[in-house]
Design a protein around this motif. Structure first.
Motif, PDB file in Angstrom:
ATOM      1  N   GLY A 149       0.592  -1.408   0.035  1.00  0.00           N
ATOM      2  CA  GLY A 149      -0.037   0.024  -0.039  1.00  0.00           C
ATOM      3  C   GLY A 149       0.790   1.262  -0.060  1.00  0.00           C
ATOM      4  O   GLY A 149       1.724   1.321  -0.894  1.00  0.00           O
ATOM      5  N   GLU A 150       0.494   2.310   0.873  1.00  0.00           N
ATOM      6  CA  GLU A 150       0.879   3.330   1.011  1.00  0.00           C
ATOM      7  C   GLU A 150       2.632   3.357   1.265  1.00  0.00           C
ATOM      8  O   GLU A 150       3.397   4.451   1.244  1.00  0.00           O
ATOM      9  N   PHE A 151       3.082   2.062   1.946  1.00  0.00           N
ATOM     10  CA  PHE A 151       4.223   1.939   2.253  1.00  0.00           C
ATOM     11  C   PHE A 151       5.423   1.629   1.095  1.00  0.00           C
ATOM     12  O   PHE A 151       6.584   1.507   1.453  1.00  0.00           O
ATOM     13  N   ALA A 152       4.730   1.457   0.145  1.00  0.00           N
ATOM     14  CA  ALA A 152       5.599   1.074  -1.146  1.00  0.00           C
ATOM     15  C   ALA A 152       6.702   1.987  -1.347  1.00  0.00           C
ATOM     16  O   ALA A 152       7.694   1.703  -2.024  1.00  0.00           O
ATOM     17  N   ASP A 153       6.575   3.438  -1.446  1.00  0.00           N
ATOM     18  CA  ASP A 153       7.371   4.624  -1.551  1.00  0.00           C
ATOM     19  C   ASP A 153       8.091   4.908  -0.295  1.00  0.00           C
ATOM     20  O   ASP A 153       8.707   6.046  -0.218  1.00  0.00           O
ATOM     21  N   ALA A 154       7.982   4.296   0.832  1.00  0.00           N
ATOM     22  CA  ALA A 154       8.425   4.829   2.204  1.00  0.00           C
ATOM     23  C   ALA A 154       9.896   4.172   2.469  1.00  0.00           C
ATOM     24  O   ALA A 154       9.903   2.800   3.038  1.00  0.00           O
ATOM     25  N   ASP A 155      10.831   4.750   2.026  1.00  0.00           N
ATOM     26  CA  ASP A 155      12.238   4.138   2.057  1.00  0.00           C
ATOM     27  C   ASP A 155      12.526   3.899   3.673  1.00  0.00           C
ATOM     28  O   ASP A 155      13.557   3.006   4.070  1.00  0.00           O
ATOM     29  N   TRP A 156      11.896   4.403   4.567  1.00  0.00           N
ATOM     30  CA  TRP A 156      12.156   4.219   6.004  1.00  0.00           C
ATOM     31  C   TRP A 156      11.531   3.092   6.486  1.00  0.00           C
ATOM     32  O   TRP A 156      11.702   2.337   7.721  1.00  0.00           O
ATOM     33  N   ALA A 157      10.717   2.421   6.052  1.00  0.00           N
ATOM     34  CA  ALA A 157       9.631   1.463   6.177  1.00  0.00           C
ATOM     35  C   ALA A 157       9.950   0.172   5.489  1.00  0.00           C
ATOM     36  O   ALA A 157      10.257  -1.015   5.875  1.00  0.00           O
ATOM     37  N   TYR A 158       9.856   0.105   4.213  1.00  0.00           N
ATOM     38  CA  TYR A 158      10.088  -0.857   3.197  1.00  0.00           C
ATOM     39  C   TYR A 158      11.531  -1.526   3.206  1.00  0.00           C
ATOM     40  O   TYR A 158      12.501  -0.703   3.163  1.00  0.00           O
ATOM     41  N   ALA A 159      11.472  -2.709   3.365  1.00  0.00           N
ATOM     42  CA  ALA A 159      12.662  -3.416   3.427  1.00  0.00           C
ATOM     43  C   ALA A 159      12.894  -4.361   2.251  1.00  0.00           C
ATOM     44  O   ALA A 159      12.127  -5.447   2.350  1.00  0.00           O
ATOM     45  N   PRO A 160      13.373  -3.872   1.193  1.00  0.00           N
ATOM     46  CA  PRO A 160      13.166  -5.054   0.072  1.00  0.00           C
ATOM     47  C   PRO A 160      13.757  -6.136   0.034  1.00  0.00           C
ATOM     48  O   PRO A 160      13.682  -7.265  -0.717  1.00  0.00           O
ATOM     49  N   THR A 161      14.736  -6.400   0.985  1.00  0.00           N
ATOM     50  CA  THR A 161      15.332  -7.931   1.534  1.00  0.00           C
ATOM     51  C   THR A 161      14.663  -8.698   2.289  1.00  0.00           C
ATOM     52  O   THR A 161      15.000  -9.768   2.352  1.00  0.00           O
ATOM     53  N   VAL A 162      13.097  -8.193   2.493  1.00  0.00           N
ATOM     54  CA  VAL A 162      12.368  -9.199   3.112  1.00  0.00           C
ATOM     55  C   VAL A 162      11.277  -9.601   2.092  1.00  0.00           C
ATOM     56  O   VAL A 162      10.577  -8.620   1.641  1.00  0.00           O
ATOM     57  N   SER A 163      10.943 -10.942   1.784  1.00  0.00           N
ATOM     58  CA  SER A 163       9.992 -11.228   0.750  1.00  0.00           C
ATOM     59  C   SER A 163       8.796 -11.811   1.783  1.00  0.00           C
ATOM     60  O   SER A 163       8.665 -12.602   2.670  1.00  0.00           O
ATOM     61  N   GLU A 164       7.640 -11.536   1.125  1.00  0.00           N
ATOM     62  CA  GLU A 164       6.376 -12.264   1.719  1.00  0.00           C
ATOM     63  C   GLU A 164       6.471 -13.592   2.064  1.00  0.00           C
ATOM     64  O   GLU A 164       6.082 -14.019   3.030  1.00  0.00           O
TER      65      GLU A 164
END
Length: 298
Positions: A149-164
């Motif tokens: 959601g809204e966290f997709a562009d939040a660099d402080w929150a989104y951790a790309p090295t964590v997969s669902e």
């Protein structure tokens, strides 16, 4: 291990005050001495600075995400602190505070490489600002680190090295309607209390670790004390009946200890001394952390 204790006296993510005193209560219950007795080297770096609600920017009554700017500030600081601990060869053990701090602790851990998450909790914490019925950010951290959601562009929150596909929730028994739908449509593995009833705690935790370790470099363990039944842990931010027993919780943490070779970081959150009885929940938190880092009956 060299354990770095990091306190985060955060209660901006919840409606109910009191969890900001959780780190102090856990320390008072003897965590550092307990870790030393097990044989670990424990360094307590104190508490990160957390803005007081009374001195906030004024979004505390926001419908979609209360105190989001302040939460971002704290989680950025925590992410850096966890990353520094890992770079120094230490084991970051984060003391909360409400569960919104997981955005920072997982974010810091995830900077070390691909990361799985084992999430012991009564709640899914899978809301976004668009779906939350309360606006409380402690109900959003898993969605945040996954960039939903809204966290997709939040660099402080989104951790790309964590997969669902490497996130496993254990002990779930309270989900909002939108969370249920989102989790069904996601790659997250959800093990409810019904699964524990049917299969037993050990089998469920074994499957959760298999999910979290599948192709990852390490895992983060997040323990919300409301994973336990309120009869065992009365002093928590959001109690839900029907949780894990005392012995089940210890068995889960003993499984963590058996896999410390892959556990990179850990947090324990949502201890609320205001609702507690003689600091019993904080003392139990210390017992469970001790089990997670290697204390044994024999």
């Amino acid at each position: 291990m060299n354990v770095r204790l990091i306190g985060v006296p955060m209660d901006l993510g919840a409606d109910r005050r009191g969890v900001d005193m959780g780190p102090s209560a856990i320390r008072y219950a003897g965590l550092a001495d307990t870790l030393d007795d097990i044989g670990h080297t424990c360094v307590d770096v104190g508490d990160l600075s957390v803005p007081r609600p009374e001195l906030s920017s004024g979004d505390g009554d926001a419908v979609d995400a209360k105190y989001l700017a302040e939460t971002e500030q704290v989680c950025r600081d925590l992410r850096e602190t966890v990353e520094e601990a890992l770079a120094a060869g230490e084991f970051p053990l984060v003391l909360g505070g409400d569960h919104s701090i997981a955005i920072g602790s997982i974010g810091g851990s995830a900077r070390a490489g691909s990361t799985g998450v084992v999430w012991f909790d009564a709640h899914g914490d899978f809301n976004t600002p668009a779906t939350t019925p309360s606006g409380n950010v402690h109900g959003m951290p898993v969605a945040a680190v996954l960039g939903r959601g809204e966290f997709a562009d939040a660099d402080w929150a989104y951790a790309p090295t964590v997969s669902e596909e490497n996130v496993a929730m254990v002990g779930i028994r309270s989900l909002d309607d939108a969370e249920q739908e989102a989790l069904r449509d996601s790659g997250v593995s959800v093990f409810t209390m019904s699964d524990i009833d049917d299969r037993g705690l050990t089998d469920v935790v074994e499957d959760a670790f298999a999910v979290a370790t599948d192709g990852t470099d390490g895992i983060h363990v997040s323990l919300d004390m409301d994973f336990l039944d309120p009869n065992e842990a009365p002093g928590v931010g959001t109690p839900v009946r029907g949780g894990a027993t005392y012995r089940e919780a210890h068995a889960a943490m003993e499984y963590v200890a058996d896999h410390l070779d892959v556990v990179r970081s850990m947090e324990v959150v949502e201890v609320n001394p205001i609702l507690d009885q003689h600091n019993a929940t904080a003392e139990l938190a210390v017992e469970l952390v001790a089990s997670a880092v290697g204390k044994r009956i024999l």
